[in-house]
Design a protein around this motif. Sequence first.
Motif, mmCIF file in Angstrom:
data_model
loop_
_atom_site.group_PDB
_atom_site.id
_atom_site.type_symbol
_atom_site.label_atom_id
_atom_site.label_comp_id
_atom_site.label_asym_id
_atom_site.label_seq_id
_atom_site.Cartn_x
_atom_site.Cartn_y
_atom_site.Cartn_z
ATOM 1 N N ALA A 90 -50.333 -23.020 -39.826
ATOM 2 C CA ALA A 90 -51.730 -22.750 -39.498
ATOM 3 C C ALA A 90 -52.487 -24.066 -39.525
ATOM 4 C CB ALA A 90 -52.315 -21.790 -40.524
ATOM 5 N N ALA A 91 -53.559 -24.123 -38.791
ATOM 6 C CA ALA A 91 -54.393 -25.324 -38.812
ATOM 7 C C ALA A 91 -54.965 -25.485 -40.226
ATOM 8 C CB ALA A 91 -55.531 -25.174 -37.808
ATOM 9 N N ALA A 92 -55.113 -26.735 -40.642
ATOM 10 C CA ALA A 92 -55.670 -26.980 -41.974
ATOM 11 C C ALA A 92 -57.120 -26.512 -42.026
ATOM 12 C CB ALA A 92 -55.589 -28.464 -42.289
ATOM 13 N N PRO A 93 -57.539 -25.887 -43.117
ATOM 14 C CA PRO A 93 -58.942 -25.503 -43.213
ATOM 15 C C PRO A 93 -59.836 -26.745 -43.287
ATOM 16 C CG PRO A 93 -57.768 -25.039 -45.256
ATOM 17 C CD PRO A 93 -56.759 -25.547 -44.290
ATOM 18 N N LYS A 94 -61.124 -26.529 -43.038
ATOM 19 C CA LYS A 94 -62.058 -27.663 -43.017
ATOM 20 C C LYS A 94 -62.015 -28.437 -44.325
ATOM 21 C CE LYS A 94 -65.267 -25.448 -39.941
ATOM 22 N NZ LYS A 94 -65.838 -24.153 -40.335
ATOM 23 N N SER A 95 -61.846 -27.718 -45.407
ATOM 24 C CA SER A 95 -61.845 -28.373 -46.718
ATOM 25 C C SER A 95 -60.564 -29.138 -46.980
ATOM 26 C CB SER A 95 -62.027 -27.308 -47.811
ATOM 27 O OG SER A 95 -61.077 -26.277 -47.594
ATOM 28 N N GLY A 96 -59.616 -29.052 -46.036
ATOM 29 C CA GLY A 96 -58.347 -29.760 -46.196
ATOM 30 C C GLY A 96 -57.293 -28.880 -46.825
ATOM 31 N N LEU A 97 -56.057 -29.396 -46.836
ATOM 32 C CA LEU A 97 -54.946 -28.630 -47.394
ATOM 33 C C LEU A 97 -55.054 -28.603 -48.914
ATOM 34 C CD1 LEU A 97 -51.952 -30.023 -45.295
ATOM 35 C CD2 LEU A 97 -53.137 -27.836 -44.996
ATOM 36 N N GLN B 279 -49.866 -25.164 -44.934
ATOM 37 C CA GLN B 279 -49.062 -26.045 -45.772
ATOM 38 C C GLN B 279 -49.807 -26.470 -47.027
ATOM 39 O OE1 GLN B 279 -47.832 -28.828 -42.551
ATOM 40 N NE2 GLN B 279 -45.780 -28.505 -43.427
ATOM 41 N N VAL B 280 -49.049 -26.927 -48.003
ATOM 42 C CA VAL B 280 -49.599 -27.482 -49.237
ATOM 43 C C VAL B 280 -49.047 -28.894 -49.378
ATOM 44 C CG1 VAL B 280 -49.455 -27.335 -51.769
ATOM 45 C CG2 VAL B 280 -49.917 -25.268 -50.414
ATOM 46 N N GLU B 281 -49.931 -29.809 -49.809
ATOM 47 C CA GLU B 281 -49.493 -31.198 -49.962
ATOM 48 C C GLU B 281 -49.099 -31.440 -51.418
ATOM 49 O OE1 GLU B 281 -51.079 -35.203 -47.982
ATOM 50 O OE2 GLU B 281 -52.442 -34.406 -49.511
ATOM 51 N N VAL B 282 -47.878 -31.931 -51.613
ATOM 52 C CA VAL B 282 -47.415 -32.253 -52.959
ATOM 53 C C VAL B 282 -47.482 -33.776 -53.115
ATOM 54 C CG1 VAL B 282 -45.442 -32.220 -54.539
ATOM 55 C CG2 VAL B 282 -45.953 -30.219 -53.107
ATOM 56 N N VAL B 283 -48.219 -34.226 -54.131
ATOM 57 C CA VAL B 283 -48.409 -35.666 -54.327
ATOM 58 C C VAL B 283 -47.761 -36.058 -55.639
ATOM 59 C CG1 VAL B 283 -50.090 -37.543 -54.523
ATOM 60 C CG2 VAL B 283 -50.622 -35.493 -53.149
#
Lengths: 592, 495
Positions: free
Chosen positions: A100-107, A288-292
Motif C-alpha cells: 500500500a502507499a505510505a500514509p502521509k505521516s510516513g511508515l 510496510q514497516v521500517e525496521v531501523v
Amino acid sequence: MPTVGIKKVILDKHFERVYTEKEFDELCFEYGLELDEITSEKAAVEKERGTDAVNADLNDQEVYKIDIPANRYDLLSVEGLARAIRIFKQEIPSPHYKFAAAPKSGLQQIIVKKETAQIRPFVVGAVLRDVTFDADSYASFIDLQDKLHQNICRKRTLVAIGTHDLDTIQGPFEYRAEAPKDIKFKPLNQTKEYTAEELMTLYSTDSHLKAYLPIIQSSPVYPVIYDKNGVVCSMPPIINGEHSKISLKTKNVFIEATATDKQKAFVVLDTIVTLFSQYCKNPFTVEQVEVVYEETGAKELYPLLSYREMTVTTPEINTKIGISLKDEEMATLLNKMSLKAEVSAPGTLKIVVPPTRHDILHACDIAEDVGVAYGYNNLVTRLPESNTVAVAFPINKLCDNLRIEIAAAGWTEALNFALCSRDDISAKLRQPDALAQAVHIGNPKTLEFQVARTSLLPGLLKTLASNRDMPLPLKLFELQDVIVKDASMDVGARNERRLAAVYYNKAAGFEIIQGFLDRMMRMLNVNPAKDGTGYYIEADENPTYFPGRCAKIIGPKGVLLGHIGALHPEVITSFGHTLPCGAVEFNVEPFL
Amino acid sequence: MAAETARSTDNLPQQILDFLGSSNEFNSIQLAQQWNIDHQKLIGAIKSLQTNEGVLATKDVTEKRLELTSEGVQFANEGSPEFLVFEFIGVDGATQADIQKKPFGKIGMSKAMQFKWVSVDKGRVVRQTADVVDSTRKQLESLRIGSDDVSENEKKELKKRKLISEVNIKGLLVSKGDSFTTSIAKPEADLTPEMIASGSWKDKQFKKYNFESLGVVPSSGHLHPLMKVRSEFRQIFFSMGFSEMATNRYVESSFWNFDALFQPQQHPARDAHDTFFVSDPAISTKFPEDYLERVKTVHSKGGYGSAGYNYDWKLEEAQKNVLRTHTTAVSARQLYQLAQEGFRPSKLFSIDRVFRNETLDATHLAEFHQVEGVIAEKNLSLAHLIGIFTEFFKKLGITNLRFKPTYNPYTEPSMEIFAYHQGLAKWVEIGNSGMFRPEMLLPMGLPADVNVAGYGLSLERPTMIKYGINNIRDLFGSKIDLEVVYNTPICRLDK
C-alpha cells in the motif's frame, strides 16, 4: 504434519460452493492434503474429556480436520487453503499482493536496540489497513498465529508473533532488551500490572504459556516492544500487552514478529499478510514497516512480499515426472499451483514464485507441482531402464542360511530389542564393566531404553521369563547385532553380529549347549582343532557363568569368539528363573 | 424268538464269530435280545472285530421298538393303579377320601370306574365284580421282554396312557466278511523288523490305525514370524535386481542421519522427543571434509539451483550421535560412496532396525524394521517409480494402488502409496516414497542427470496384517508368546 480444523459451513463459504464429504476427500487427495476426520467442537471435547465435559454451549456443527503438508504454511488457515485450491480448480486467478502507499505521516518504524542481539536479535513488522473482521475471520486470524507458532516458529523459539490494534498505540516503536525487574505492564487478559519477573511466576502454572518461559527465562534481559509513549506492546515470545489487544472492531492491525531465525520471520510475516490482507478495504495490499537497527543505522523494509523468479526447463521436468508436455501446457499446470509461469524461450519457463509459496526452494519443487497438477495417478507407468544384478549383503546371507540350520537343530528364534536397561547388561549378568563398553542413550523415556545391548543373553532370558508355562526344555536362539563402542569407527561405535543360544531345563545340560556349538561350527565348515585351523573350547572364568562351568570359544587363527557354559545361579535368579540354564554366545563375523 | 437266561459276556467277540459261523447273518438288536445282553456291549464287541480287516461285513439297520416309559416300568413292577385300587378297597369297600390319599388313588379310581370294576355307593367305593385280571400289567410285562402277544389296539391304548413309547434303535446287520474266520489271531500293533525279515506279516492281522486323531508334534526349532516375512521381502527385492545395503550400523551421526539428507537442523524430527541421542559416544568427528563443507553451504546459503534454508548451520549439531531414525542414513552413505566410485545405475534395498523415541502403544515401538528401496538411474522419473511400486506390491499380493502427493523433508516430488483395503472398504497408506532432492544428491557429487528415488514401509505392519496380530509387542520383543512362534505358517505374501 499439522492439522487444521475448519467448520464445514466456513469451508463452504470460502469455497463458494458446497462440497460433499466424498468430493472434498477426493479433492484433498489430489492436491496432497488428507481429510483426516470429520468431527465437531462437541465431539472433540467429548473425545478428549468425556461426556461429562460436554455442555450446551458447545457447537455440534461439522468440523473438517485436514492434514496439511509441513512446508505449506500458506494452507494453515481457511483463507489460504480455499484460495490455493480454488486457483488449482481454476475458479479464481492468483491474486497479486502489493504494498500500500505510505500514509502521509510516513511508515511505521521499529527501532532495534543493540541489547536485543543477545537474546532475540531480529524483528520484522507490517500493517494491515482498514480491515473488517467478523467472528469467523477473527477466530481464524488468532488460530493461524497459533498454528504458525506451533510449526514453522518451532513453539515460538524461532519466531514469535504479536498482533496489535494500531489505533491504541503510536509509533515509532522500540524493540529493546531489558532486565526482567525493569519491565512492567498489564499483560493480555489480566487486570493489573506485573513485572516480567512476576509474570514468570504467574505463568509457571499456566498450562498454555509455561512451555514458552524457558526460551528467555535464564537470560539477564528479556525482549520487549514499546510504543512511542512507553506502552508495552509485547514481551516476546511470552505474551502481548492488554493495552493494544485486537478485537472484532479493530480496523488497523500492527503485526510484529521477533525472531532468532531471520528467514523464518520473513516467511511467517509474508504468510500472515498474504492470507489476511483479503479482509482489507483494498484487498491484498499491505503497508510496510521500517525496521531501523540503531547501532548500525541499517534500515530494512518489511514484509518482503517477495516474488522470486526462477527459470526451469520443460525437458528436465518432463523427464523427472515421466511425461511429455508442451511448454504452454506445463505453464498452465503451474498456474493452477499458484505459480506464475510463462514460456521465455522454447523449452524454458520463467516462473514467478509468489510470497505464499516459500516452500519452493528448487526446480524440483516446481517439478512436483507439475506432477500434482498433472495428477500422479494419470502417469503412464514404466519400469527403470537399466539392468542391475542383485547382490546380498554377505553377513546377512551367511546369517539367513545359518538361521535355517539352527531351527533345524531344534532351536527357536527370538527377536529382542537392541535397547535395554543398564541393569540388563551389567548387574543382572554380573558384568559391572559392561557399561563402559556400551553405547548410552542420553534421553531415554523409560528405563528400558538406557543403553544399546552388548549381549544377546538378557533378551533371551527375558523371552524365557515371558514363557514360563511352555513345556521344557526351552531352546531359544537369537542371531542379531549387539553394539559396542569402537574408537576406530567414525561414529565411535559398531554393530557386531552375534549368535546366542540358551538351553533351559531341569539340568544345565552343558553337553547339549556344547552340541549346539559343535553343530554350528560344523555348519560353518569349521572342525575341532587347536592348531589355528579350527575351533576349541578352553576353561575360563566369566562372571556370567557358574565358576568351573565356563569355557571360552577359540576360533580359527586363535580368535576369541565368545563363551559357553552353565549360567551363574545369580544370573538365573536375576531374570526371575528357577532352573539351570546352559548358554552360549559368540561373534559370527570372523566366519565371513 | 425266546430269550435265554443272560449269557456270559466273556470273550464276546469269539462267541459272535462262532454264532456267525453257523448262522451266516444276524441282526445285532435281535441277537442282544436273544442272548439277553446289553445291546451296547454287543456293538462294542462287533466294533473290536472290525479292526480285523475283512472278517465282518456290516450294514446299519434301524429298528422301531416299543419301550416302556418310566411310568410303564413302574406299573409293570407294581401293578396298574386301577388294579391297586381294586385290591385296596377289598370286599368291604373304602371311602373316596382314603383312596385319594394313596399315590395310585386318582388315576386308579378313574380307570377302575371306566372298567366298571368298582362303583360309588353313598360315598363308599365298592367292588362291582369279585375278581379282575390286571391286563395292563400283563401287557407291559410282555412288551418289556419283547414278546409280541399284545394286540395293536392294546398297544394304542398303552401309548395313549403314555406307558409305552416308540423308539428307533440303531443296530448292525452282521454277515461274514471276505476273510471271515472263526479263529482270529490277536491283531498286531505294528509291523516289526522281524515280521519283515521272516515274512510273517503275510499271515498277521494288524490293528487298524485311528485316522481321526492328530499325530505327535515333531520336536523342532522355529523361525521368528517377523524374520520369515523379512526373508520373503529380501527375495522380492533380489528378484527385482536390488542389492542389499550394509545396514549393520545402528549408531549414526546427525550428519548422515539428517544433514546429508538436506533435513534442516531445526527440523522437529531432530528434537529429543523424536530421536534417541547418544550420550556416549556423544559425537562423531570424522567426516569427508569437502563434502561436509558442501552440505553446510547448501543448507545455509543454497546452491545447486536451490535457495537453501538460509540459517546458521552448526557443525556441533551435525556431530551429535543418534540411533538412526531411518535406514536412509545408510542409503545416504551408499549414494555418497557411489558418487565417489563413479556412478553406475543401482538398485539398493535394506530391511533393518530404526529407532524412534516414541511413546509406546499397540502399534508403536521405540524400534522397528524399515523396508527401504533405492533406485538410482539417469533420467529416472516418477512414472518409473510408480512402475516399480506396481511390480513390488503385486508380489505382496496388492494390486489396487493409488498415489497421493505429500511432503517429505528430503524428497521432492514425494508421494504416499495407498492401497484399497477390502476389509475396511477404504484406501489405506502402505508406504512413502519420493525422489531425493538435488540438494542431497548434488553435494555428494552425483551427476546432475541422475535421479534417485527412495521408498519405504515398515516390516511390522504387513506382518501383523499377515498373521492377524493386533499388538506389536506380541510380535517383536521378549513379551512374545513362543506358541505363536511355534505355529505361524510359512510366509507367502502374495497368498
